[in-house]
Design a protein around this motif. Structure first.
Motif: not given
Length: 142
Positions: A78, A80, A63, A82, A97, A99
């Motif tokens: 980034e 992410s 990532d 979940e 969270y 980018s």
């Protein structure tokens, strides 16, 4: 002089004054407006190298992207969120969270071919060797 981080004394929830309540409110508003994840970066130097350490907890190395263009080193990626677990309700999420991209202009005295990176336990470590050929010289005035 040693700098120490200030931390508020731990108080009972009923013992809060108006100032503490307002601090919490505005800190929550500012944090929500800031939005995206911005990793912490440390840059240090030894006699032979420049070292960059980025804190990227919870990310996979796939990532993360590191690029070099015109002596500018860029770290991007980034992180992410979940939220796929059934039966789990989040009441508060303070983890950031999204980018990110951080970039740094490298000094003239680096060997750009020597850049190497490792990622382990949420820490990205980048090392860049110094080049003696490109050391700045002092010019004598006549």
């Amino acid at each position: 002089m040693t700098l120490m981080r200030y931390s508020k004394p731990n108080r009972n929830a009923l013992d809060k004054n108006f100032s503490d309540i307002m601090d919490e409110f505005f800190n929550d508003v500012v944090n929500d407006q800031r939005g995206n994840f911005v990793p912490s970066i440390d840059i240090s130097e030894t006699e032979n190298q420049f070292l960059i350490t980025a804190e990227l907890p919870g990310m996979n190395k796939d990532d993360i992207t590191i690029s070099l263009e015109n002596s500018r080193l860029a770290i991007s990626g980034e992180r992410s969120f979940e939220n796929e677990e059934k039966g789990k309700t989040f009441h508060r999420v303070e983890t950031k969270y999204g980018s990110f991209e951080r970039s740094f202009q490298l000094p003239d005295n680096v060997d750009e071919e020597s850049i190497s990176a490792t990622y382990e336990n949420g820490l990205l470590n980048i090392s860049i060797d110094k080049s003696e050929d490109k050391v700045k010289k002092q010019i004598q005035i006549s």
